[in-house]
Scaffold this motif. Structure first.
Motif, PDB file in Angstrom:
ATOM      1  N   LEU A  99      -1.022  28.866  32.107  1.00 54.30           N
ATOM      2  CA  LEU A  99      -2.480  28.111  32.091  1.00 54.30           C
ATOM      3  C   LEU A  99      -2.218  29.378  33.351  1.00 54.30           C
ATOM      4  N   HIS A 102      -1.806  27.962  36.841  1.00 56.63           N
ATOM      5  CA  HIS A 102      -0.998  28.362  37.832  1.00 56.63           C
ATOM      6  C   HIS A 102      -0.579  30.077  38.088  1.00 56.63           C
ATOM      7  N   ASP A 123      -6.432  22.601  28.356  1.00 52.97           N
ATOM      8  CA  ASP A 123      -6.648  22.380  28.350  1.00 52.97           C
ATOM      9  C   ASP A 123      -5.963  20.632  27.282  1.00 52.97           C
ATOM     10  N   THR A 126      -3.015  19.738  27.754  1.00 50.52           N
ATOM     11  CA  THR A 126      -2.452  18.612  28.090  1.00 50.52           C
ATOM     12  C   THR A 126      -2.485  17.370  27.927  1.00 50.52           C
ATOM     13  N   PHE A 165       0.679  16.272  34.302  1.00 55.99           N
ATOM     14  CA  PHE A 165      -0.200  16.532  33.516  1.00 55.99           C
ATOM     15  C   PHE A 165      -1.722  15.670  33.257  1.00 55.99           C
ATOM     16  N   LEU A 169      -5.613  17.442  34.447  1.00 57.62           N
ATOM     17  CA  LEU A 169      -6.291  16.899  34.210  1.00 57.62           C
ATOM     18  C   LEU A 169      -7.460  16.255  34.883  1.00 57.62           C
ATOM     19  N   TYR A 172      -8.949  19.337  36.850  1.00 52.40           N
ATOM     20  CA  TYR A 172      -9.607  20.368  36.286  1.00 52.40           C
ATOM     21  C   TYR A 172     -11.224  20.218  35.609  1.00 52.40           C
ATOM     22  N   TYR A 178     -11.850  16.773  44.495  1.00 52.96           N
ATOM     23  CA  TYR A 178     -11.157  17.267  44.165  1.00 52.96           C
ATOM     24  C   TYR A 178     -10.166  17.203  44.611  1.00 52.96           C
ATOM     25  N   HIS A 185      -1.915  16.514  42.330  1.00 51.72           N
ATOM     26  CA  HIS A 185      -1.452  17.163  41.352  1.00 51.72           C
ATOM     27  C   HIS A 185       0.121  18.149  42.229  1.00 51.72           C
ATOM     28  N   MET A 186      -0.226  18.838  43.149  1.00 54.92           N
ATOM     29  CA  MET A 186       0.878  19.855  43.868  1.00 54.92           C
ATOM     30  C   MET A 186       2.160  18.604  43.432  1.00 54.92           C
ATOM     31  N   MET A 192       8.843  16.711  40.447  1.00 60.54           N
ATOM     32  CA  MET A 192       8.863  16.326  38.886  1.00 60.54           C
ATOM     33  C   MET A 192      10.062  17.987  39.379  1.00 60.54           C
TER      34      MET A 192
HETATM   35  C1  HEM Z   1       4.341  23.709  41.927  1.00 64.68           C
HETATM   36  C2  HEM Z   1       3.018  23.189  42.293  1.00 64.68           C
HETATM   37  C3  HEM Z   1       1.798  22.948  41.546  1.00 64.68           C
HETATM   38  C4  HEM Z   1       0.948  23.716  42.196  1.00 64.68           C
HETATM   39  C5  HEM Z   1       0.010  24.752  43.071  1.00 64.68           C
HETATM   40  C6  HEM Z   1       0.093  23.840  40.369  1.00 64.68           C
HETATM   41  C7  HEM Z   1      -1.151  23.708  41.253  1.00 64.68           C
HETATM   42  C8  HEM Z   1      -2.379  23.725  40.272  1.00 64.68           C
HETATM   43  C9  HEM Z   1      -3.606  23.730  40.088  1.00 64.68           C
HETATM   44  C10 HEM Z   1      -4.642  24.877  41.030  1.00 64.68           C
HETATM   45  C11 HEM Z   1      -4.186  23.765  38.735  1.00 64.68           C
HETATM   46  C12 HEM Z   1      -5.690  23.881  38.812  1.00 64.68           C
HETATM   47  C13 HEM Z   1      -6.814  23.045  38.970  1.00 64.68           C
HETATM   48  C14 HEM Z   1      -7.721  23.298  38.519  1.00 64.68           C
HETATM   49  O1  HEM Z   1      -8.562  24.512  37.476  1.00 64.68           O
HETATM   50  O2  HEM Z   1      -9.672  23.164  39.360  1.00 64.68           O
HETATM   51  C15 HEM Z   1      -3.453  23.160  38.227  1.00 64.68           C
HETATM   52  C16 HEM Z   1      -3.436  22.521  36.830  1.00 64.68           C
HETATM   53  C17 HEM Z   1      -2.771  21.720  36.372  1.00 64.68           C
HETATM   54  N1  HEM Z   1      -1.515  21.641  36.450  1.00 64.68           N
HETATM   55 FE1  HEM Z   1      -0.524  22.200  38.144  1.00 64.68          FE
HETATM   56  N2  HEM Z   1       0.730  22.430  40.133  1.00 64.68           N
HETATM   57  C18 HEM Z   1       1.597  22.629  40.123  1.00 64.68           C
HETATM   58  C19 HEM Z   1       2.833  22.009  39.250  1.00 64.68           C
HETATM   59  C20 HEM Z   1       2.428  21.714  37.534  1.00 64.68           C
HETATM   60  C21 HEM Z   1       3.120  20.671  36.368  1.00 64.68           C
HETATM   61  C22 HEM Z   1       5.061  21.190  37.531  1.00 64.68           C
HETATM   62  C23 HEM Z   1       3.116  20.964  36.200  1.00 64.68           C
HETATM   63  C24 HEM Z   1       3.208  20.557  34.674  1.00 64.68           C
HETATM   64  C25 HEM Z   1       4.553  20.477  34.061  1.00 64.68           C
HETATM   65  C26 HEM Z   1       1.247  21.214  35.938  1.00 64.68           C
HETATM   66  C27 HEM Z   1       0.781  20.368  34.846  1.00 64.68           C
HETATM   67  C28 HEM Z   1      -0.906  21.526  34.948  1.00 64.68           C
HETATM   68  C29 HEM Z   1      -1.970  21.008  33.924  1.00 64.68           C
HETATM   69  C30 HEM Z   1      -1.593  20.786  32.472  1.00 64.68           C
HETATM   70  C31 HEM Z   1      -2.998  21.324  34.165  1.00 64.68           C
HETATM   71  C32 HEM Z   1      -4.479  21.873  33.839  1.00 64.68           C
HETATM   72  C33 HEM Z   1      -5.103  20.418  33.514  1.00 64.68           C
HETATM   73  C34 HEM Z   1      -5.985  21.171  32.452  1.00 64.68           C
HETATM   74  O3  HEM Z   1      -6.762  21.912  32.442  1.00 64.68           O
HETATM   75  O4  HEM Z   1      -6.758  20.371  31.809  1.00 64.68           O
HETATM   76  N3  HEM Z   1       1.332  21.665  37.318  1.00 64.68           N
HETATM   77  N4  HEM Z   1      -2.051  22.718  39.134  1.00 64.68           N
END
Ligand code: HEM
Ligand code: HEM
Length: 229
Positions: A99, A102, A123, A126, A165, A169, A172, A178, A185-186, A192
């Protein structure tokens, strides 16, 4: 403010430490609780003549035989469930790794990152994970034989797997506030990651241990090399 500082920094590091240390602990526990053993020679001797008798009657290389055998496997009996499980797990593991959002954070904190898939692809992946979660939920609610063995913790596990997820979603797509959504989300992601080695999620390691290393646990491959002590 204090809570958001915690979720933004120390809890991210703590969750990854829990994940790596916990996984190492589980693997070491398996090694100390099991030992290597030769497969039982008497069992092999007994099995040999039986196999010979069967092969007199059956052509094991025929399509009909192979198809009949396939129908007996879990893939043959529950093809839809198995297809959904495979799609769910692939998307669940690959999406967070590849992603873009990330990888930016990973690069900022470690200087390293994985390649990123286009955001439209992650996306869709997800949404696929969330659709699979709904499938599992409805299966547990409406299929009688599955409901009979479902407990509260199964619903909890499904929610904990789906929460990062759903919140990812929503963040995003800027649904709702936001800053609040990204914190949710974090936090859900950190919960998890921390839970992976200490709950049913450890099947991600024990699946391979049971199926490839332990003798007589529906072992695949060469039939396993270890037994419980
Ligand atoms: C450890 C902490 C985590 C942080 C700091 C983090 C941070 C972020 C950030 C900054 C975004 C972007 C949001 C945006 O574009 O505005 C994001 C999106 C996302 N994260 Fe994480 N995340 C973390 C853990 C996880 C985990 C463990 C999962 C799944 C197993 C996950 C799944 C997702 C998904 C699926 C999206 C995007 C969804 C989409 O684009 O439709 N995240 N995350
Ligand atoms: C490579 C690693 C993994 C393997 C090989 C694996 C394998 C499996 C298998 C065989 C099942 C049973 C499917 C069935 O009921 O027939 C399952 C279910 C499940 N897995 Fe995994 N898994 C892995 C990683 C993960 C991870 C990392 C998570 C979540 C963080 C996860 C979450 C789940 C959930 C929630 C279910 C239950 C779905 C339901 O409610 O029926 N898995 N997994």
């Amino acid at each position: 403010m204090f809570i958001s500082d915690l979720i933004n920094g120390p809890l991210v590091r703590f969750s990854f430490i829990c994940f790596f240390a916990g996984t190492l602990y589980q693997v070491l526990s398996f090694i100390t609780l099991s030992k290597t053993r030769d497969r039982h020679p008497a069992r092999q001797q007994r099995a040999a003549p039986e196999r010979k008798k069967e092969s007199d009657l059956l052509d094991r290389t025929s399509f009909a035989y192979r198809f009949a055998m396939f129908r007996l496997t879990v893939f043959g009996r529950y093809p839809v469930m198995m297809a959904v499980t495979i799609i769910f797990h692939l998307a669940l593991i690959l999406t967070p790794l590849f992603l873009f959002g990330h990888n930016i954070l990973l690069d900022v904190s470690t200087g390293l990152h994985f390649p990123s898939l286009p955001e439209s692809v992650t996306d869709s992946m997800t949404m696929t994970v969330l659709a699979c979660c709904l499938f599992f939920l409805f299966r547990r609610l409406f299929v009688k034989r599955v409901r009979a063995i479902t407990t509260f913790s199964d619903y909890m596990m499904l929610s904990i797997a789906g929460a990062p997820f759903l919140t990812g979603l929503l963040a995003y797509h800027h649904v709702g506030h936001y800053e609040t959504m990204i914190l949710a989300h974090m936090l859900s992601g950190e919960i998890m990651i921390m839970m992976l080695p200490f709950t049913k999620f450890i099947h991600m390691i024990y699946f391979f241990i049971n199926r490839f290393i332990l003798i007589n646990q529906n072992t695949l491959g060469k039939g396993g090399s270890r037994v419980w002590r």
